[in-house]
Design a protein around this motif. Structure first.
Motif, PDB file in Angstrom:
ATOM      1  N   MET A   1      -4.192   2.665   4.292  1.00  0.00           N
ATOM      2  CA  MET A   1      -3.105   3.524   3.829  1.00  0.00           C
ATOM      3  C   MET A   1      -1.793   3.860   4.079  1.00  0.00           C
ATOM      4  SD  MET A   1      -4.059   6.990   1.144  1.00  0.00           S
ATOM      5  CE  MET A   1      -2.819   7.280   0.134  1.00  0.00           C
ATOM      6  N   LYS A   2      -1.108   4.080   4.041  1.00  0.00           N
ATOM      7  CA  LYS A   2       0.600   4.227   4.405  1.00  0.00           C
ATOM      8  C   LYS A   2       0.773   5.661   4.947  1.00  0.00           C
ATOM      9  CE  LYS A   2       4.197   3.122   2.914  1.00  0.00           C
ATOM     10  NZ  LYS A   2       5.565   2.697   2.534  1.00  0.00           N
ATOM     11  N   LYS A   3       0.940   5.757   6.059  1.00  0.00           N
ATOM     12  CA  LYS A   3       1.564   6.815   6.790  1.00  0.00           C
ATOM     13  C   LYS A   3       2.851   7.865   5.891  1.00  0.00           C
ATOM     14  CE  LYS A   3      -0.682   6.319  11.499  1.00  0.00           C
ATOM     15  NZ  LYS A   3      -0.249   6.846  12.910  1.00  0.00           N
ATOM     16  N   THR A   4       3.754   6.581   5.706  1.00  0.00           N
ATOM     17  CA  THR A   4       4.919   7.218   5.398  1.00  0.00           C
ATOM     18  C   THR A   4       4.781   7.572   3.446  1.00  0.00           C
ATOM     19  OG1 THR A   4       5.564   5.145   4.817  1.00  0.00           O
ATOM     20  CG2 THR A   4       6.010   5.465   6.148  1.00  0.00           C
ATOM     21  N   PRO A   5       5.438   9.008   2.941  1.00  0.00           N
ATOM     22  CA  PRO A   5       5.958   9.764   1.755  1.00  0.00           C
ATOM     23  C   PRO A   5       5.250   8.304   0.801  1.00  0.00           C
ATOM     24  CG  PRO A   5       7.297  10.430   2.982  1.00  0.00           C
ATOM     25  CD  PRO A   5       6.326   9.112   4.043  1.00  0.00           C
ATOM     26  N   LEU A   6       6.386   7.065   0.489  1.00  0.00           N
ATOM     27  CA  LEU A   6       6.241   6.267   0.144  1.00  0.00           C
ATOM     28  C   LEU A   6       5.227   5.341  -0.990  1.00  0.00           C
ATOM     29  CD1 LEU A   6       9.062   5.167  -2.178  1.00  0.00           C
ATOM     30  CD2 LEU A   6       8.904   3.194  -0.638  1.00  0.00           C
ATOM     31  N   LEU A   7       4.990   6.206  -2.291  1.00  0.00           N
ATOM     32  CA  LEU A   7       3.830   5.446  -2.536  1.00  0.00           C
ATOM     33  C   LEU A   7       4.410   4.270  -3.227  1.00  0.00           C
ATOM     34  CD1 LEU A   7       1.766   8.264  -3.105  1.00  0.00           C
ATOM     35  CD2 LEU A   7       1.621   6.551  -1.221  1.00  0.00           C
ATOM     36  N   ASN A   8       5.139   4.366  -3.759  1.00  0.00           N
ATOM     37  CA  ASN A   8       5.881   2.972  -5.365  1.00  0.00           C
ATOM     38  C   ASN A   8       5.423   2.149  -4.581  1.00  0.00           C
ATOM     39  OD1 ASN A   8       7.705   1.402  -6.637  1.00  0.00           O
ATOM     40  ND2 ASN A   8       7.188   2.877  -7.813  1.00  0.00           N
ATOM     41  N   ILE A   9       4.881  -0.074  -4.630  1.00  0.00           N
ATOM     42  CA  ILE A   9       4.657  -0.986  -4.133  1.00  0.00           C
ATOM     43  C   ILE A   9       5.975  -1.288  -4.372  1.00  0.00           C
ATOM     44  CG2 ILE A   9       3.448  -2.737  -4.163  1.00  0.00           C
ATOM     45  CD1 ILE A   9       1.068  -1.613  -5.088  1.00  0.00           C
ATOM     46  N   ALA A  10       6.580  -1.402  -5.641  1.00  0.00           N
ATOM     47  CA  ALA A  10       7.680  -2.268  -6.153  1.00  0.00           C
ATOM     48  C   ALA A  10       8.692  -1.588  -5.050  1.00  0.00           C
ATOM     49  CB  ALA A  10       8.340  -2.222  -7.065  1.00  0.00           C
ATOM     50  N   LEU A  11       9.587  -0.171  -4.804  1.00  0.00           N
ATOM     51  CA  LEU A  11      10.549   0.405  -4.184  1.00  0.00           C
ATOM     52  C   LEU A  11       9.774  -0.038  -2.387  1.00  0.00           C
ATOM     53  CD1 LEU A  11      13.106   1.688  -4.301  1.00  0.00           C
ATOM     54  CD2 LEU A  11      11.687   4.024  -4.103  1.00  0.00           C
ATOM     55  N   SER A  12       9.111   0.352  -2.304  1.00  0.00           N
ATOM     56  CA  SER A  12       8.262  -0.044  -0.617  1.00  0.00           C
ATOM     57  C   SER A  12       8.720  -1.035  -0.211  1.00  0.00           C
ATOM     58  CB  SER A  12       6.345   0.382  -0.491  1.00  0.00           C
ATOM     59  OG  SER A  12       6.938   0.558   0.581  1.00  0.00           O
ATOM     60  N   GLU A  13       8.484  -2.635  -1.255  1.00  0.00           N
ATOM     61  CA  GLU A  13       8.495  -4.050  -1.183  1.00  0.00           C
ATOM     62  C   GLU A  13       9.931  -4.263  -1.136  1.00  0.00           C
ATOM     63  OE1 GLU A  13       6.392  -5.796  -3.805  1.00  0.00           O
ATOM     64  OE2 GLU A  13       5.028  -6.256  -3.296  1.00  0.00           O
ATOM     65  N   VAL A  14      11.259  -3.327  -2.251  1.00  0.00           N
ATOM     66  CA  VAL A  14      12.235  -3.821  -1.270  1.00  0.00           C
ATOM     67  C   VAL A  14      12.796  -3.057  -0.061  1.00  0.00           C
ATOM     68  CG1 VAL A  14      14.205  -2.479  -2.549  1.00  0.00           C
ATOM     69  CG2 VAL A  14      12.920  -3.566  -3.797  1.00  0.00           C
ATOM     70  N   ILE A  15      12.552  -2.027   0.021  1.00  0.00           N
ATOM     71  CA  ILE A  15      13.105  -1.064   1.051  1.00  0.00           C
ATOM     72  C   ILE A  15      12.612  -1.995   2.513  1.00  0.00           C
ATOM     73  CG2 ILE A  15      12.667   0.831   2.627  1.00  0.00           C
ATOM     74  CD1 ILE A  15      13.097   2.465   0.764  1.00  0.00           C
ATOM     75  N   THR A  54      13.634  12.039  -4.816  1.00  0.00           N
ATOM     76  CA  THR A  54      13.721   9.870  -5.031  1.00  0.00           C
ATOM     77  C   THR A  54      14.427   9.186  -3.915  1.00  0.00           C
ATOM     78  OG1 THR A  54      13.488  10.201  -7.842  1.00  0.00           O
ATOM     79  CG2 THR A  54      14.523   7.551  -6.149  1.00  0.00           C
ATOM     80  N   VAL A  55      16.039  10.050  -3.848  1.00  0.00           N
ATOM     81  CA  VAL A  55      16.367  10.031  -2.575  1.00  0.00           C
ATOM     82  C   VAL A  55      15.844  10.487  -1.080  1.00  0.00           C
ATOM     83  CG1 VAL A  55      19.163  10.576  -1.917  1.00  0.00           C
ATOM     84  CG2 VAL A  55      18.680  10.382  -3.833  1.00  0.00           C
ATOM     85  N   ARG A  56      15.394  11.642  -1.450  1.00  0.00           N
ATOM     86  CA  ARG A  56      14.715  11.951   0.111  1.00  0.00           C
ATOM     87  C   ARG A  56      13.681  11.384   0.177  1.00  0.00           C
ATOM     88  NH1 ARG A  56      12.935  17.319  -2.110  1.00  0.00           N
ATOM     89  NH2 ARG A  56      15.342  17.319  -1.935  1.00  0.00           N
ATOM     90  N   THR A  57      12.982  11.102  -0.332  1.00  0.00           N
ATOM     91  CA  THR A  57      11.771   9.732  -0.241  1.00  0.00           C
ATOM     92  C   THR A  57      11.973   8.747   0.521  1.00  0.00           C
ATOM     93  OG1 THR A  57      10.445  11.263  -2.235  1.00  0.00           O
ATOM     94  CG2 THR A  57       9.461   9.151  -1.120  1.00  0.00           C
ATOM     95  N   VAL A  58      13.287   7.903  -0.458  1.00  0.00           N
ATOM     96  CA  VAL A  58      13.964   6.563   0.086  1.00  0.00           C
ATOM     97  C   VAL A  58      14.010   7.194   1.603  1.00  0.00           C
ATOM     98  CG1 VAL A  58      15.290   4.671  -0.409  1.00  0.00           C
ATOM     99  CG2 VAL A  58      14.113   5.935  -2.326  1.00  0.00           C
ATOM    100  N   LEU A  59      14.757   7.403   1.736  1.00  0.00           N
ATOM    101  CA  LEU A  59      15.674   7.986   3.495  1.00  0.00           C
ATOM    102  C   LEU A  59      14.475   8.162   4.559  1.00  0.00           C
ATOM    103  CD1 LEU A  59      18.240  10.554   2.402  1.00  0.00           C
ATOM    104  CD2 LEU A  59      18.425   7.977   2.581  1.00  0.00           C
ATOM    105  N   GLU A  60      13.088   8.037   3.849  1.00  0.00           N
ATOM    106  CA  GLU A  60      11.488   8.053   4.873  1.00  0.00           C
ATOM    107  C   GLU A  60      11.605   6.984   5.573  1.00  0.00           C
ATOM    108  OE1 GLU A  60       9.734  10.892   6.192  1.00  0.00           O
ATOM    109  OE2 GLU A  60      10.993  12.950   4.843  1.00  0.00           O
ATOM    110  N   GLU A  61      12.844   6.328   4.706  1.00  0.00           N
ATOM    111  CA  GLU A  61      11.945   4.472   5.186  1.00  0.00           C
ATOM    112  C   GLU A  61      13.071   4.196   5.186  1.00  0.00           C
ATOM    113  OE1 GLU A  61       9.185   2.438   3.395  1.00  0.00           O
ATOM    114  OE2 GLU A  61       7.634   4.625   2.766  1.00  0.00           O
ATOM    115  N   MET A  62      14.314   3.874   4.925  1.00  0.00           N
ATOM    116  CA  MET A  62      15.153   3.153   5.290  1.00  0.00           C
ATOM    117  C   MET A  62      16.462   3.930   5.665  1.00  0.00           C
ATOM    118  SD  MET A  62      17.857   2.367   1.750  1.00  0.00           S
ATOM    119  CE  MET A  62      19.519   1.468   2.157  1.00  0.00           C
TER     120      MET A  62
END
Length: 131
Positions: A1-15, A54-62
């Motif tokens: 399982m991923k270590k980062t907080p983003l769980l949404n598959i589609a969003l994770s793939e795009v990033i 949403t922005v806060r979570t995206v910034l964890e990966e982008m």
């Protein structure tokens, strides 16, 4: 399982697929999304998930090198702009018209629709590089 907080598959793939200069839009529930642009619809109900969460979570990966926001955001929803600047303190911001922001959606890699009901809670995050 991923270590980062983003769980949404589609969003994770795009990033993960973003290259330098690619745009990712995060928008409120009412932002029109062109039919040809990938839509990642997270909206469940009014304000869930919120724009800020949403922005806060995206910034964890982008990695973001630049932020585009509508001029109208500062006038109508200044708290949205203040929160974005708090989350991205060292990132340059460029203000464009709301019409231009909507036009940029057609060139974005994806538009993420949140449940946010605050007017002009929209942002374009321009991908940077991690090296």
């Amino acid at each position: 399982m991923k270590k980062t907080p983003l769980l949404n598959i589609a969003l994770s793939e795009v990033i993960a697929s973003l290259g330098h200069g690619d745009m990712l839009v995060i928008g409120d529930a009412g932002l029109p999304i062109p039919p040809e642009t990938l839509r990642i619809d997270l909206a469940l109900t009014k304000n869930i998930p919120s724009f800020t969460d949403t922005v806060r979570t995206v910034l964890e990966e982008m990695r973001v090198e630049k932020v585009l926001v509508a001029r109208e955001t500062a006038q109508v929803s200044p708290q949205v702009l203040a929160e974005l600047k708090r989350l991205l303190p060292d990132t340059p911001f460029e203000e464009i018209s709301h019409s231009e922001l909507k036009e940029h959606c057609a060139r974005a890699r994806a538009v993420v629709r949140t449940g946010e009901f605050t007017p002009y809670a929209n942002v374009i995050l321009v991908a940077g590089v991690v090296f």
